[in-house]
Design a protein around this motif. Sequence first.
Motif, PDB file in Angstrom:
ATOM      1  N   GLN A   1       0.827  -1.203   0.000  1.00 20.84           N
ATOM      2  CA  GLN A   1       0.000   0.000   0.000  1.00 20.84           C
ATOM      3  C   GLN A   1       0.866   1.260   0.000  1.00 20.84           C
ATOM      4  O   GLN A   1       0.582   2.223  -0.703  1.00 20.84           O
ATOM      5  N   MET A   2       1.950   1.242   0.767  1.00 18.63           N
ATOM      6  CA  MET A   2       2.859   2.393   0.808  1.00 18.63           C
ATOM      7  C   MET A   2       3.474   2.633  -0.571  1.00 18.63           C
ATOM      8  O   MET A   2       3.534   3.771  -1.046  1.00 18.63           O
ATOM      9  N   VAL A   3       3.914   1.574  -1.219  1.00 16.86           N
ATOM     10  CA  VAL A   3       4.518   1.703  -2.549  1.00 16.86           C
ATOM     11  C   VAL A   3       3.490   2.247  -3.545  1.00 16.86           C
ATOM     12  O   VAL A   3       3.792   3.152  -4.328  1.00 16.86           O
ATOM     13  N   GLU A   4       2.281   1.734  -3.511  1.00 21.11           N
ATOM     14  CA  GLU A   4       1.224   2.224  -4.402  1.00 21.11           C
ATOM     15  C   GLU A   4       0.938   3.700  -4.148  1.00 21.11           C
ATOM     16  O   GLU A   4       0.748   4.477  -5.101  1.00 21.11           O
ATOM     17  N   ASP A   5       0.921   4.116  -2.883  1.00 25.25           N
ATOM     18  CA  ASP A   5       0.706   5.527  -2.559  1.00 25.25           C
ATOM     19  C   ASP A   5       1.845   6.397  -3.088  1.00 25.25           C
ATOM     20  O   ASP A   5       1.614   7.505  -3.581  1.00 25.25           O
ATOM     21  N   MET A   6       3.069   5.898  -2.995  1.00 18.72           N
ATOM     22  CA  MET A   6       4.215   6.662  -3.489  1.00 18.72           C
ATOM     23  C   MET A   6       4.142   6.812  -5.012  1.00 18.72           C
ATOM     24  O   MET A   6       4.477   7.863  -5.552  1.00 18.72           O
ATOM     25  N   VAL A   7       3.672   5.774  -5.710  1.00 20.14           N
ATOM     26  CA  VAL A   7       3.510   5.862  -7.160  1.00 20.14           C
ATOM     27  C   VAL A   7       2.455   6.905  -7.500  1.00 20.14           C
ATOM     28  O   VAL A   7       2.614   7.697  -8.428  1.00 20.14           O
ATOM     29  N   LYS A   8       1.380   6.953  -6.738  1.00 17.22           N
ATOM     30  CA  LYS A   8       0.343   7.977  -6.953  1.00 17.22           C
ATOM     31  C   LYS A   8       0.892   9.380  -6.741  1.00 17.22           C
ATOM     32  O   LYS A   8       0.388  10.346  -7.300  1.00 17.22           O
ATOM     33  N   ASN A   9       1.955   9.484  -5.926  1.00 17.88           N
ATOM     34  CA  ASN A   9       2.568  10.784  -5.650  1.00 17.88           C
ATOM     35  C   ASN A   9       3.785  11.071  -6.511  1.00 17.88           C
ATOM     36  O   ASN A   9       4.508  12.025  -6.253  1.00 17.88           O
ATOM     37  N   GLY A  10       4.049  10.216  -7.508  1.00 19.43           N
ATOM     38  CA  GLY A  10       5.103  10.540  -8.453  1.00 19.43           C
ATOM     39  C   GLY A  10       6.242   9.549  -8.592  1.00 19.43           C
ATOM     40  O   GLY A  10       7.074   9.705  -9.483  1.00 19.43           O
ATOM     41  N   ALA A  11       6.351   8.558  -7.713  1.00 18.11           N
ATOM     42  CA  ALA A  11       7.407   7.557  -7.875  1.00 18.11           C
ATOM     43  C   ALA A  11       7.162   6.805  -9.182  1.00 18.11           C
ATOM     44  O   ALA A  11       6.022   6.518  -9.534  1.00 18.11           O
ATOM     45  N   VAL A  12       8.235   6.515  -9.879  1.00 17.89           N
ATOM     46  CA  VAL A  12       8.115   5.856 -11.179  1.00 17.89           C
ATOM     47  C   VAL A  12       8.496   4.385 -11.034  1.00 17.89           C
ATOM     48  O   VAL A  12       9.675   4.043 -10.936  1.00 17.89           O
ATOM     49  N   LEU A  13       7.469   3.542 -10.986  1.00 16.51           N
ATOM     50  CA  LEU A  13       7.652   2.098 -10.889  1.00 16.51           C
ATOM     51  C   LEU A  13       6.539   1.416 -11.667  1.00 16.51           C
ATOM     52  O   LEU A  13       5.371   1.779 -11.518  1.00 16.51           O
ATOM     53  N   SER A  14       6.904   0.428 -12.452  1.00 20.43           N
ATOM     54  CA  SER A  14       5.889  -0.368 -13.138  1.00 20.43           C
ATOM     55  C   SER A  14       5.190  -1.239 -12.096  1.00 20.43           C
ATOM     56  O   SER A  14       5.698  -1.399 -10.975  1.00 20.43           O
TER      57      SER A  14
END
Length: 110
Positions: free
Chosen positions: A79-92
């Motif tokens: 969930q933390m990783v998904e939230d970070m992607v929503k905030n701009g982290a670039v991960l497939s």
Amino acid sequence: MRFLPPSAACAAFALAAALCAAAPVWPAEAAAPQRRYDPNIELPDSDGRNLVLRSCTMCHELRGLAAYKGYWGLKQWKQMVEDMVKNGAVLSPAEQDIVAAYLTRHFGPS
């Protein structure tokens, strides 16, 4: 609207092209933002470490990992990783799974 005669327009275009060609080309590293990796945080060398360094440290330091160590399992890290992607982290999506697994393996409950 006023137009330049063809010879003046060509001269202006040639000057603009020459200025663009003379502009310095900076290496990609110079344009990259400064990463915020806290060297006091130990990131074990295993699958996912480079993804954490590449994606997470562009926006923040990693010292917060210590606060969650031993408490968060895969569900919370995912969930933390998904939230970070929503905030701009670039991960497939596949990379998100790798990062969540890495964080769980090294910072999750024993």
